[in-house]
Design a protein around this motif. Structure first.
Motif, PDB file in Angstrom:
ATOM      1  N   VAL A  26       0.838  -1.208   0.000  1.00  0.00           N
ATOM      2  CA  VAL A  26       0.000   0.000   0.000  1.00  0.00           C
ATOM      3  C   VAL A  26       0.872   1.257   0.000  1.00  0.00           C
ATOM      4  O   VAL A  26       0.599   2.228  -0.712  1.00  0.00           O
ATOM      5  CB  VAL A  26      -0.975  -0.010   1.209  1.00  0.00           C
ATOM      6  CG1 VAL A  26      -1.840   1.244   1.203  1.00  0.00           C
ATOM      7  CG2 VAL A  26      -1.831  -1.265   1.191  1.00  0.00           C
ATOM      8  N   GLY A  27       1.960   1.229   0.793  1.00  0.00           N
ATOM      9  CA  GLY A  27       2.856   2.389   0.847  1.00  0.00           C
ATOM     10  C   GLY A  27       3.461   2.691  -0.519  1.00  0.00           C
ATOM     11  O   GLY A  27       3.506   3.841  -0.948  1.00  0.00           O
ATOM     12  N   THR A  28       3.928   1.655  -1.205  1.00  0.00           N
ATOM     13  CA  THR A  28       4.513   1.870  -2.540  1.00  0.00           C
ATOM     14  C   THR A  28       3.463   2.406  -3.508  1.00  0.00           C
ATOM     15  O   THR A  28       3.737   3.313  -4.311  1.00  0.00           O
ATOM     16  CB  THR A  28       5.138   0.562  -3.082  1.00  0.00           C
ATOM     17  OG1 THR A  28       6.099   0.093  -2.140  1.00  0.00           O
ATOM     18  CG2 THR A  28       5.816   0.783  -4.423  1.00  0.00           C
ATOM     19  N   PHE A  29       2.251   1.884  -3.394  1.00  0.00           N
ATOM     20  CA  PHE A  29       1.152   2.389  -4.242  1.00  0.00           C
ATOM     21  C   PHE A  29       0.913   3.889  -4.006  1.00  0.00           C
ATOM     22  O   PHE A  29       0.828   4.682  -4.944  1.00  0.00           O
ATOM     23  CB  PHE A  29      -0.126   1.583  -3.949  1.00  0.00           C
ATOM     24  CG  PHE A  29      -1.395   2.322  -4.283  1.00  0.00           C
ATOM     25  CD1 PHE A  29      -1.739   2.557  -5.606  1.00  0.00           C
ATOM     26  CD2 PHE A  29      -2.225   2.798  -3.268  1.00  0.00           C
ATOM     27  CE1 PHE A  29      -2.906   3.261  -5.915  1.00  0.00           C
ATOM     28  CE2 PHE A  29      -3.385   3.499  -3.574  1.00  0.00           C
ATOM     29  CZ  PHE A  29      -3.727   3.740  -4.894  1.00  0.00           C
ATOM     30  N   ARG A  30       0.879   4.282  -2.724  1.00  0.00           N
ATOM     31  CA  ARG A  30       0.621   5.708  -2.417  1.00  0.00           C
ATOM     32  C   ARG A  30       1.777   6.577  -2.920  1.00  0.00           C
ATOM     33  O   ARG A  30       1.574   7.682  -3.423  1.00  0.00           O
ATOM     34  CB  ARG A  30       0.456   5.884  -0.905  1.00  0.00           C
ATOM     35  CG  ARG A  30      -0.723   5.106  -0.340  1.00  0.00           C
ATOM     36  CD  ARG A  30      -1.774   6.029   0.276  1.00  0.00           C
ATOM     37  NE  ARG A  30      -2.964   5.266   0.622  1.00  0.00           N
ATOM     38  CZ  ARG A  30      -3.179   4.710   1.817  1.00  0.00           C
ATOM     39  NH1 ARG A  30      -2.297   4.858   2.787  1.00  0.00           N
ATOM     40  NH2 ARG A  30      -4.289   4.048   2.054  1.00  0.00           N
TER      41      ARG A  30
END
Ligand code: NAD
Ligand code: TYD
Length: 354
Positions: free
Chosen positions: A101-105
């Motif tokens: 999720v962090g990489t996506f954001r």
């Protein structure tokens, strides 16, 4: 200016130190300061105006948008991750939150920022994602090393979360044309390595007179690269890599875990012998194997050498000697990590229970 994420961890802090020592441009270092983030790693650049440290999460979109608008980086280098396989087996939640999720954001914030840049800055912008050889799964003995087109077959929650992030990075290039670069590197070792991973754990336990826990038969193979060689590969890919491409990074140094532990014991026998005259090898104990333990990793690093002229400078012999020396010379760093004192300092400095 560039934005580095996870720059208080093992590889990220080595990258920041090397970047600034080499006369690199200013950087913003965004790090959540989890248990693995340690500002003591960055003591040498404290007070250097080119290093702006920001405590925060790569999953915090508002913070990312503010930092990008304020500092207008020409590149993002994403080291931030949960990185320890054993922890991912005990609980994978943080791995999904940060690595996926962090990489996506971060990708989304980067895309929004990049889309608003003037054409020349858009063309020059790069998003470099730092990943691992573990996404490729496990190799049979004698099988060819992982090349960039090897099938992706992650086996641990950690490697699955990294593979997911690699896929997102790839998709943001193919769908949105974001100029991304991905590096998949083999196992690193060197200064500031958190003593939960094999090499620093064995050094620290040996010196403390504790057992040296070898999982299973100790015949698992990893391909070791000295951390500053990884940093030079990242700098080279950032400088000359082709957007959308993946580069495998490795040191052509396949070793069994038991061979690594023997080498560490032998170096310690030479540099800091036990008071009782026995070898540190006496502390080796075989313990239960890691569930789903990958048997062998090996990197085929010919593409980065052929296309970008990168090669490691250290051999395993020179790198492991430097590493053992570094731990012997930095007992305060080890003590700070073991006592958790570095985290108290973070809480005092930033008012958070990081
Ligand atoms: P590390 O665990 O030592 O450091 C990770 C850093 O990221 C820490 O400083 C931590 O505080 C920070 N972080 C964690 N979650 C965050 C979040 N949500 N937002 C911002 N910061 C966050 O890891 P490392 O060994 O330095 O690895 C760095 C990167 O390199 C990782 O992406 C890892 O997958 C990759 N990699 C590591 C190795 C290796 O051998 N260590 C090999 C290949 C690739
Ligand atoms: P590690 O440093 O955790 O890296 P990775 O699992 O990402 O390769 O482990 C390296 C190898 O050492 C791996 O095969 C597991 C093994 N290992 C042990 O035998 N004992 C230990 O205490 C640890 C931490 C790892």
């Amino acid at each position: 200016m560039i934005l580095v994420t996870g720059g208080a961890g093992f590889i990220g802090s080595n990258f920041v130190l090397d970047w600034l020592a080499g006369g690199g441009e200013p950087l913003v270092n965004l790090d959540k300061l989890t248990y693995a983030g340690n500002l003591a790693n960055l003591a040498a650049v404290q007070g250097d105006a080119r290093h702006v440290f920001v405590p925060g999460d790569i999953g915090d979109t508002t913070l990312l948008q503010r930092l990008l608008a304020e500092h207008r980086p020409r590149a993002i280098v994403n080291f931030a991750a949960e990185s320890h396989v054993d922890r991912s087996i005990h609980g994978a939640e943080d791995f999904i939150a940060t690595n996926v999720v962090g990489t996506f954001r971060l990708l989304e914030a980067a895309r929004g920022y990049w889309a608003g840049l003037p054409a020349d800055e858009q063309a020059a912008f790069r998003f470099l994602h730092v990943s691992t050889d573990e996404v490729y799964g496990s190799l049979a003995p004698g099988a060819p090393a992982f090349a960039e087109d090897h099938v992706v077959e992650p086996n641990s929650p950690y490697s699955a979360s990294k593979a997911a992030s690699d896929h997102l990075v790839r998709a943001w290039h193919h769908t949105h044309r974001l100029p991304v670069l991905t590096t998949n590197c083999s196992n690193n070792y060197g200064p500031y390595h958190f003593p939960e991973k094999l090499i620093p754990l064995m050094i620290v336990n040996a010196l403390a007179g504790k057992p040296l826990p070898v999982y299973g038969d100790g015949q698992q193979v990893r391909d070791w690269l000295y951390v500053t060689d990884h940093c030079s590969a990242i700098r080279r890919v950032l400088e000359a890599g082709r957007p959308g491409e993946t580069y495998n990074v490795g040191g052509w140094n396949e070793k069994t875990n038991l061979a690594i532990v023997h080498t560490i014991c032998d170096l310690l026998d030479e540099l800091s012998p036990r008071a009782d005259g026995q070898s540190y090898r006496a502390q080796i104990t075989h313990v239960a194997d890691r569930p789903g333990h990958d048997r062998r990793y090996a990197i085929d690093a010919r593409k980065i050498e052929r296309e970008l002229g990168w090669r490691p400078l250290e051999t395993f012999d020179t790198g492991i000697r430097k590493t053992v020396r570094w731990y012997l010379d930095h007992p305060d760093w080890v003590l700070g990590v073991q006592s958790g004192a570095y985290r108290d300092w973070v809480a005092a400095q930033y008012g958070q229970a990081a």
